[in-house]
Design an enzyme around this catalytic site. Structure first.
Site, PDB file in Angstrom:
ATOM      1  N   HIS A  82      66.850  -3.767   9.735  1.00 42.76           N
ATOM      2  CA  HIS A  82      66.880  -4.285   7.840  1.00 42.76           C
ATOM      3  C   HIS A  82      68.195  -3.817   7.708  1.00 42.76           C
ATOM      4  O   HIS A  82      68.691  -4.769   6.545  1.00 42.76           O
ATOM      5  CB  HIS A  82      65.923  -3.508   7.059  1.00 42.76           C
ATOM      6  N   GLU A  93      54.960 -14.046  10.331  1.00 42.98           N
ATOM      7  CA  GLU A  93      56.197 -13.826  11.508  1.00 42.98           C
ATOM      8  C   GLU A  93      55.093 -12.844  12.023  1.00 42.98           C
ATOM      9  O   GLU A  93      55.863 -11.768  13.384  1.00 42.98           O
ATOM     10  CB  GLU A  93      56.660 -12.889  10.453  1.00 42.98           C
ATOM     11  N   ASP A 142      60.432 -11.096  12.710  1.00 40.63           N
ATOM     12  CA  ASP A 142      59.759 -10.282  13.268  1.00 40.63           C
ATOM     13  C   ASP A 142      59.239 -11.448  14.137  1.00 40.63           C
ATOM     14  O   ASP A 142      57.973 -10.712  15.122  1.00 40.63           O
ATOM     15  CB  ASP A 142      58.654 -10.442  12.000  1.00 40.63           C
ATOM     16  N   CYS A 154      61.977 -18.129   5.667  1.00 39.50           N
ATOM     17  CA  CYS A 154      63.109 -17.246   5.208  1.00 39.50           C
ATOM     18  C   CYS A 154      63.572 -15.772   6.270  1.00 39.50           C
ATOM     19  O   CYS A 154      63.713 -14.619   5.909  1.00 39.50           O
ATOM     20  CB  CYS A 154      61.971 -15.954   3.456  1.00 39.50           C
TER      21      CYS A 154
HETATM   22  C1  PEP Z   1      60.890 -11.916   8.694  1.00 40.58           C
HETATM   23  O1  PEP Z   1      60.177 -11.211   9.906  1.00 40.58           O
HETATM   24  O2  PEP Z   1      61.532 -12.446   9.277  1.00 40.58           O
HETATM   25  C2  PEP Z   1      61.051 -11.376   7.353  1.00 40.58           C
HETATM   26  C3  PEP Z   1      61.658 -12.088   6.565  1.00 40.58           C
HETATM   27  O3  PEP Z   1      60.800 -10.140   6.736  1.00 40.58           O
HETATM   28  P1  PEP Z   1      61.217  -8.723   6.746  1.00 40.58           P
HETATM   29  O4  PEP Z   1      63.306  -9.090   7.613  1.00 40.58           O
HETATM   30  O5  PEP Z   1      61.649  -8.214   5.530  1.00 40.58           O
HETATM   31  O6  PEP Z   1      60.404  -7.972   8.134  1.00 40.58           O
HETATM   32 MG    MG Z   2      59.116  -9.516   8.667  1.00 38.81          MG
END
Ligand code: PEP
Ligand code: MG
Length: 576
Positions: free
Chosen positions: A193, A437, A461, A508
């Site tokens: 993150h 995910e 994920d 996303c």
């Molecule tokens: C993902 O897992 O692709 C996602 C957008 O969520 P995060 O990166 O916040 O886990």
């Molecule tokens: Mg995620």
């Protein structure tokens, strides 16, 4: 002497500046056994640390006294009072004797007990005083570890390249605030993150540069290439000239792409593609609007909690989300419910038990929210209230089973009932969607698609869980590949499930922000992209220069392949 180091480039851009070695304060206490004959010695060690902590606070107080407002001084005084209260170290000393444990651990037990007492208090102000206990205990623990506590002096960070072992998302936010030029960490992966945040914030970043803190001298001049993951220490004149040129070329490329600002994304054969942005905070809308007057497909709400390092009540959430919506000026906002856990942890988070062995597979995201509905319901209420003011959708992270969806639906109904009783304005018909995910969710995406208003593929994920690769572990990072045939199959299944149920499926995860995959995703039928603001123009440029019907055939050929190298070659062909 010039030195060249390599890591994993996680956020593009070239930075030239002086190093700043950042030693993170570690506050996790470890436990070890202290035999009875050493108890007195351990207690003396504890008392010395308490005295040292108190001395530090007195020094800080004298330094800042004159120009500091009363309330900050009172805050330091309250810490001093606690430190100087004999009952405080007496309590910890008794624990050392009772459990035959080290001073750090005794303090931790003492801290947990005090925090629990504050937690049980009715008065909301007194409740918050538990933070003081935590801060005081941390200060003593730093003194015990004999490591100096790092205090970042803001003036020092402006324009500097921060070198650290690792950074938390909260550190990264603070660094952006202090206007750092770039950062380099010894550990971490591109899908952590922290790395995603760096990309969103437009800060060049490199991770996995082992021993960087030993090899780079404090304040030494550095060049950082966030694309190739190159760090050059003490560069010579030729390297400086080369990288200054590259920086210039990148500015020129950006100027060309700027022509696409606020222009539609539409393929050459006339198919309109939706591009939205991913944001972490209301302030990010400014950057998003700089590139496009679009909406938000992913608002990661946990950053609000990380910045405050604690749980945030319904009213603050409501105001923050409303501010975000108003900044979007009529464009849609998809608010993702809390995804705490794994690499996004806060100090007094709910459901925080003993450290999990596999936090990414543990009590994370929706699992955590379902376990602690008293924290989840205020968020549900806040989101549904904001949805009365504009186009707001709610998105659930890490959905894995239909049973979870049923539990969530019950909680949503309960939250609606509470809002009705309170007679506050909210949107009864809010659209609800899920992130896909987890492989199990992708394989069941048809069932989710029948019951939800939209789906969004979280590839960060999805790849981690499909390929069993910890997204923040640089040791296995070389295996993290969005083009793995199993990943592509899961993406395809999800897109098709959405089409069959006639609901939008967006992506996303970071794969959608990566220009290399845009054509493949278009060919696979993806029509909704939610991406980092900084990638919008580049992705739009690719879409506007693509012919969808051709891409569909090429994507079919790729989907039939099982060999990763062959897939890579075909994707390169698709992009040429
Ligand atoms: C993902 O897992 O692709 C996602 C957008 O969520 P995060 O990166 O916040 O886990
Ligand atoms: Mg995620």
């Amino acid at each position: 002497m010039t030195i060249l180091l390599n890591g994993i480039g996680v956020s593009q851009g070239i930075a030239i500046g002086n190093a700043y070695i950042y030693v993170r304060a570690t506050t996790k206490a470890t436990e070890y056994n202290v035999p009875a004959r050493y108890h007195d010695k351990e207690i003396a060690r504890l008392r010395m640390a308490v005295n040292e902590a108190s001395k530090q606070l007195h020094e800080i107080k004298t330094k800042i006294a004159r120009e500091t407002p009363e309330d900050i001084l009172a805050f330091i005084d309250s810490h001093l009072l606690m430190l100087e209260d004999p009952a405080f170290d007496e309590g910890a000393a008794l624990i050392i004797k009772e459990f035959s444990c080290n001073a750090e651990w005794a303090l931790q037990i003492q801290c947990d007990r005090l925090v629990q007492i504050f937690d049980e208090m009715e008065d909301p102000y007194l409740k918050t005083r538990k933070d003081d206990v935590v801060h005081v205990v941390q200060r003593i623990q730093h003194c015990l570890s004999e490591k100096p506590e790092t205090t970042i002096e803001p003036v020092k960070l402006k324009g500097r390249i921060v070198i650290s072992d690792d950074l938390t998302p909260a550190d990264t936010l603070m660094m952006q605030h202090e206007k750092v030029a770039a950062f380099v960490t010894e550990f971490g992966g591109p899908m952590s993150h922290t790395a995603i945040l760096a990309r969103n914030l437009g800060i060049p970043a490199i991770v996995g540069v082992h021993n960087a803190r030993q090899l780079i001298h404090p304040t030494e001049k550095l060049i950082i290439d966030g694309h190739y993951g190159t760090v050059i220490g003490d560069p010579d004149a030729r390297s400086l000239k080369h990288y200054r040129n590259l920086r210039q070329q990148s500015h020129e490329r950006k100027a060309q792409l700027n022509r696409l600002i606020n222009k539609p994304a539409i393929t050459q054969d006339g198919v309109a593609i939706v591009i939205q942005g991913n944001i972490d905070r209301p302030e990010d809308i400014r950057n998003l609007k700089h590139f496009d007057d679009t909406g938000v497909g992913l608002y990661r709400t946990e950053m609000l909690f990380l910045e405050n390092s604690k749980l945030v009540d319904e009213e603050i959430q409501f105001k923050t989300y409303k501010r975000t919506l108003f900044r979007l000026k009529g464009k849609p906002l998809t608010i993702r419910t809390l995804d705490l856990g794994a690499d996004k942890e806060i100090q007094d988070a709910m459901g925080q038990g003993p450290m999990a062995h596999n936090p990414a597979m543990g009590l994370r995201a929706i699992r955590r929210c379902l376990k602690e509905p008293e924290y989840f319901i205020p968020q549900l209420c806040a989101i549904m209230r904001v949805a009365a003011y504009g186009d707001v959708k709610m998105m659930i992270p890490m959905m894995t089973s239909i049973d979870e969806l049923e539990q969530i639906s019950e909680l949503i109904e309960h939250a609606k009932e509470l809002l009705r009783q309170r007679k506050v304005r909210f949107n009864e018909q809010i659209e609800i969607g899920a992130m896909i995910e987890v492989p199990a969710a992708a394989l069941s995406s048809d069932v989710f698609a029948d019951r939800l208003d939209f789906l969004s593929i979280g590839t960060n994920d999805l790849i981690q869980y499909t390929l069993a690769i910890d997204r923040i572990d640089d040791e296995v990072n070389y295996l993290y590949n969005p083009l793995h045939p199993a990943v592509l199959k899961l993406i395809r299944i999800t897109i098709e499930a959405g089409k069959k149920a006639k609901i939008p499926v967006s992506m996303c995860g970071e794969m959608a922000s990566e220009p290399r995959y845009t054509r493949l995703l278009l060919g696979m039928g993806l029509e909704y992209f939610s991406i980092q603001a900084n990638a919008i123009l580049e992705i739009k440029h690719i879409i506007n220069n693509s012919n969808l019907s051709q891409l569909q055939n090429q994507a079919e050929e790729i989907m039939r392949c099982h060999d990763l190298h062959e897939i890579e070659a075909l994707v390169d062909k698709l992009n040429n």
